[in-house]
Design a protein around this motif. Structure first.
Motif, short mmCIF file in Angstrom:
data_model
loop_
_atom_site.label_atom_id
_atom_site.label_comp_id
_atom_site.label_asym_id
_atom_site.label_seq_id
_atom_site.Cartn_x
_atom_site.Cartn_y
_atom_site.Cartn_z
N LEU A 177 0.84 -1.19 0.00
CA LEU A 177 0.00 0.00 0.00
C LEU A 177 0.88 1.25 0.00
O LEU A 177 1.64 1.47 0.94
CB LEU A 177 -0.91 -0.01 1.23
N PHE A 178 0.79 2.04 -1.07
CA PHE A 178 1.48 3.31 -1.15
C PHE A 178 0.50 4.41 -0.75
O PHE A 178 -0.56 4.54 -1.37
CB PHE A 178 2.00 3.56 -2.57
N TRP A 179 0.84 5.22 0.25
CA TRP A 179 -0.11 6.19 0.78
C TRP A 179 0.67 7.37 1.36
O TRP A 179 1.90 7.37 1.41
CB TRP A 179 -0.97 5.56 1.87
N ARG A 180 -0.08 8.36 1.83
CA ARG A 180 0.54 9.50 2.51
C ARG A 180 -0.39 10.06 3.58
O ARG A 180 -1.61 10.09 3.39
CB ARG A 180 0.95 10.59 1.53
N PRO A 181 0.17 10.50 4.70
CA PRO A 181 -0.64 11.07 5.79
C PRO A 181 -1.31 12.37 5.36
O PRO A 181 -0.85 13.06 4.45
CB PRO A 181 0.39 11.32 6.90
N GLY A 182 -2.40 12.70 6.04
CA GLY A 182 -3.09 13.95 5.76
C GLY A 182 -3.83 13.96 4.44
O GLY A 182 -4.30 15.01 4.01
N HIS A 183 -3.98 12.79 3.83
CA HIS A 183 -4.64 12.67 2.53
C HIS A 183 -5.91 11.85 2.73
O HIS A 183 -5.84 10.68 3.13
CB HIS A 183 -3.69 12.01 1.53
N GLU A 184 -7.07 12.45 2.46
CA GLU A 184 -8.35 11.83 2.79
C GLU A 184 -8.50 10.44 2.17
O GLU A 184 -8.90 9.49 2.85
CB GLU A 184 -9.49 12.73 2.32
N ARG A 185 -8.18 10.31 0.90
CA ARG A 185 -8.35 9.01 0.24
C ARG A 185 -7.36 7.97 0.79
O ARG A 185 -7.69 6.79 0.90
CB ARG A 185 -8.18 9.17 -1.27
N SER A 186 -6.17 8.42 1.11
CA SER A 186 -5.19 7.51 1.70
C SER A 186 -5.67 6.99 3.04
O SER A 186 -5.56 5.80 3.36
CB SER A 186 -3.84 8.21 1.86
N LEU A 187 -6.22 7.89 3.85
CA LEU A 187 -6.69 7.49 5.18
C LEU A 187 -7.88 6.54 5.07
O LEU A 187 -8.00 5.59 5.86
CB LEU A 187 -7.06 8.73 5.98
N ASP A 188 -8.76 6.77 4.10
CA ASP A 188 -9.87 5.86 3.88
C ASP A 188 -9.36 4.50 3.44
O ASP A 188 -9.87 3.45 3.86
CB ASP A 188 -10.83 6.43 2.83
N THR A 189 -8.32 4.50 2.61
CA THR A 189 -7.74 3.24 2.15
C THR A 189 -7.11 2.48 3.30
O THR A 189 -7.21 1.24 3.37
CB THR A 189 -6.70 3.50 1.05
#
Length: 251
Positions: A59-71
């Motif tokens: 999982l590639f993601w980043r903090p403070g990012h709504e879609r990332s947090l939902d993922t």
């Protein structure tokens, strides 16, 4: 006429660029995901892809990012499903983010997989990842089976279906069915089916000479859909005086 050497060289360069095949995406189905070793948020190191006969989920993601947090939250549900299965699951985050922010986001989502820190964005650069979030499912060989950008619904279902297929728990037909389930009926569709049954029952009761029972069936139908034409016609045909009941049901 002789063409100056500099112009000829430039022309050849342009032609070679035009003839060259377009660059392929680095993270897409069919490509091989490199097995990088990265520092883990909790200390030590971990690998991106497990080669030990395990399916890898990255999982590639980043903090403070709504879609990332939902993922993160959706993948936390997937994590529970994969418990006890030969699955290697990690989350990768850029090294530019503060460790406390990364840790807080993962904790809030309820995710318990290793979080790998891409220091200097070296891995992101090599893989040319420019979108967040992105979930990758790879075979033990590293060959990518799925590179799935964000979807608001059924993210875990999509990932789970590909993992089950790689683990040979389902076949290709079952994979397709899981990815494209039959359209769920809308609530109004269900209401209409119930109303149709009441109307059909009312017609049979009226035909048998039992208008009192028929009116009761029609009124049940109207209680669900007050403007149902078939039920209104049934009431009028069976007993015109029952129009008052129809109006009451509509109100």
């Amino acid at each position: 006429m002789l063409v100056p050497l500099r112009l000829a060289t430039a022309a050849l360069a342009v032609l070679s660029m035009a003839a060259a095949p377009p660059a392929r995406a680095r993270v897409t189905a069919g490509e091989v995901l490199e097995n990088a070793e990265l520092p883990a948020l909790g200390g030590g190191k971990d690998v991106l892809v497990s080669r030990a006969d395990r399916v890898s989920i990255v999982l590639f993601w980043r903090p403070g990012h709504e879609r990332s947090l939902d993922t993160l939250k959706q993948m936390a549900e997937c994590e529970k499903v994969f418990a006890g299965k030969p699955v290697h699951m990690v989350a990768v985050v850029s090294g530019v983010y503060a460790a406390e922010d990364v840790r807080a986001a993962v904790t809030e989502a309820g995710l318990h997989v290793p979080v790998l820190v891409d220091e200097g964005d070296a891995l992101y650069g090599r893989l040319e990842i420019r979108q967040h979030p992105l979930v990758v499912v790879a075979e033990p060989t590293g060959r990518i089976q799925l590179a799935q950008p964000y979807v608001r619904l059924r993210y875990c279902d999509i990932v789970r279906a590909h993992v089950r297929w790689l683990l040979k728990e389902i076949d290709q037909a079952q994979l397709e069915l899981a990815l494209n389930p039959p359209r769920a009926s809308f609530p109004n569709d269900d209401k209409r089916n119930v109303v149709k049954r009441y109307v059909t029952m009312g017609r049979r009761e009226a035909a048998a000479g039992h208008c009192d029972k028929a009116l009761a069936s029609y009124e049940k139908a109207l209680a669900i859909l007050p403007d149902d034409r078939a039920a209104l016609e049934g009431v009028a045909a069976c007993d015109p005086s029952a129009q008052r009941a129809v109006k009451a049901a509509k109100n």
